[in-house]
Design an enzyme around this catalytic site. Structure first.
Site, short mmCIF file in Angstrom:
data_model
loop_
_atom_site.label_atom_id
_atom_site.label_comp_id
_atom_site.label_asym_id
_atom_site.label_seq_id
_atom_site.Cartn_x
_atom_site.Cartn_y
_atom_site.Cartn_z
N HIS A 239 -2.24 7.93 6.60
CA HIS A 239 -2.56 6.69 5.90
C HIS A 239 -3.98 6.25 6.29
CE1 HIS A 239 -1.70 3.13 3.63
NE2 HIS A 239 -1.91 2.33 4.67
N GLU B 10 -0.58 4.93 14.06
CA GLU B 10 -0.22 6.15 13.35
C GLU B 10 -0.38 7.37 14.24
OE1 GLU B 10 -0.78 8.25 8.98
OE2 GLU B 10 -2.18 6.66 9.58
N HIS C 201 -9.85 2.34 0.25
CA HIS C 201 -8.41 2.10 0.27
C HIS C 201 -8.01 1.54 -1.09
CE1 HIS C 201 -4.44 1.34 1.33
NE2 HIS C 201 -4.57 0.49 2.34
N CYS D 45 0.80 -1.22 0.00
CA CYS D 45 0.00 0.00 0.00
C CYS D 45 0.84 1.28 0.00
CB CYS D 45 -0.95 -0.01 1.19
SG CYS D 45 -2.06 -1.43 1.18
N PHE E 213 1.90 -3.44 3.79
CA PHE E 213 2.29 -4.76 4.29
C PHE E 213 3.79 -4.98 4.08
CE2 PHE E 213 -2.12 -6.94 3.67
CZ PHE E 213 -2.59 -6.27 4.79
N LYS F 121 -9.46 7.89 3.03
CA LYS F 121 -9.98 6.56 2.72
C LYS F 121 -11.45 6.40 3.09
CE LYS F 121 -5.42 4.47 2.70
NZ LYS F 121 -4.64 5.72 2.79
#
Length: 407
Positions: A297, A308, A334, A161, A393, A329
């Protein structure tokens, strides 16, 4: 070292084209629909929603004849529009000084799934010979280079991502180091195949049923998978100035780090978020007090959002309460490897219009997450510098520092 500026941008999301996406994001809208698959209708999937781009026809853009996956189609359309936006005539530039760096997380899932059907329902003779050039991840940057006759460095980045964001960072390096004058960069993703949807659904990272995506909210329970693309035209400041180009902003610097912790879960302390943003600040040579807005994010997973926020608070301390933070998002889903690129486009529009993009679908405040998340509606704000985060990831992290154009 050359300064790096952005002279053209475009994106395609579930909310529409660039202008439609920007206008609807400002208003706090989102574009969720039921995942278009019989398994969803039959209740076999835990999740139900997707942020799909409906009524997209490649023939409308003159690329329907190409044997390319949907994620490459999105990128080609955005490339054409971003070049038009930059008013850049590539035929007037040395093609060896024009590079392409693009990112994608899952790549050609649609064509792979269709060819697996041909193989297992029929036989190996039914697998199309064009599958190989269609399926390789570098078909993304390769097809753009062919369409633009760009003969400089050609790279496709795949770091989950964070792919789109890291691609822009590497594009920045090419110009800053003098290896290119122009770079077409960004990210693209079309992950809404039944196989990919099922895999993420079984990981329990997507919002269940029809709950939707609620970043940083108490009721957050995962993301809504989306598709889309974002493309930016990067130039050296010297190159852009010589042709009197309109400049959206400057990339002051960026950082790349790895959690080196787990393939799926983020480092739980927030330390790597902190380190990634700190290294970006150092690379950009800016003080943290100069941050005007943080594009997070913010995937609306329980752990991800908290990690975060913890990292941001560690970086900013008491100053963190003064900095608006939001996630896109909730509005566009996403988009995996395209998310960092699409968000960079929206950040540049936010700088241009001096409006903070909101966290759409923000629900009940979480007492543990006590920052200014710009809930549900955009608001005017004077700011010059944006930090934009992307995490993927494998512990792949990036943070990019964007700065408003100077008159």
């Amino acid at each position: 070292m050359n300064k790096v500026v952005i002279t053209g941008v475009d994106c395609l999301t579930s909310l529409g084209n660039k202008q439609e996406t920007w206008q609807k994001i400002k208003s706090g809208e989102h574009a969720y629909s039921l995942f278009p698959n019989k398994s969803s209708e039959d209740g076999l999937y835990r999740a139900k929603l997707a942020s799909a781009i409906h009524n997209f026809d490649a023939n409308t853009f003159g690329i329907g004849h190409l044997r390319i996956d949907r994620f490459v189609q999105f990128a080609l359309v955005c490339t054409m529009e971003a070049l038009r936006d930059s008013n850049l005539n590539l035929s007037e530039i040395d093609p060896f000084r024009v590079a392409v760096v693009m990112g994608t997380g899952v790549g050609s899932g649609n064509v792979t799934e269709s060819q697996l059907t041909q193989l297992y329902e029929y036989n190996n003779k039914k697998v199309h010979p064009s599958y190989v050039p269609m399926a390789t991840f570098n078909s993304l940057s390769g097809q753009i280079a062919i369409s633009c006759l760009a003969k400089g460095p050609n790279i496709t980045v795949s770091t989950a991502c964070s792919s789109g964001s890291q691609a822009i960072g590497l594009a920045y390096d090419l110009i800053a180091s003098g290896k290119a004058d122009v770079v077409i960069t960004g990210g693209s993703e079309a992950p809404l195949s039944p196989l990919m949807y099922a895999a993420f659904d079984n990981m329990r990272v997507m919002a269940p049923r029809e709950e939707g995506c609620h970043p940083f909210s108490l009721e957050r329970n995962g993301f809504v998978m989306g598709e889309g693309a974002g493309v930016l035209i990067l130039e050296s400041l010297e190159h852009a100035t010589k042709r009197n180009a309109r400049i959206y902003g400057e990339i002051l610097g960026y950082s790349l780090t790895c959690d080196a912790y787990n393939m799926i879960m983020p480092c739980p302390t927030g330390e790597m978020v902190y380190q990634t943003m700190l290294q970006a600040a150092r690379a950009a040579n800016v003080n943290i007090e100069s941050i005007g807005y943080i594009n997070a994010h913010g995937t609306a997973t329980k752990n991800g959002d908290k990690v975060e926020v913890d990292g941001i608070k560690k970086l900013l301390g008491d100053f963190s309460r003064n900095i608006p933070v939001s996630s896109l998002k909730g509005a566009i889903g996403h988009t995996l490897g395209a998310s960092g690129a699409i968000e960079a486009v929206i950040c540049l529009l936010a700088l241009e219009h001096q409006i903070l993009p909101p966290t759409s679908n923000f629900g009940s405040p979480d007492p543990e997450l006590d920052l200014d998340f710009v809930p549900n509606i955009g608001r005017p704000h004077k700011f010059d510098t944006i930090f934009t985060n992307s995490f993927g990831f494998g512990g792949n992290n990036s943070c990019m520092v964007l700065h408003k154009k100077q008159h």
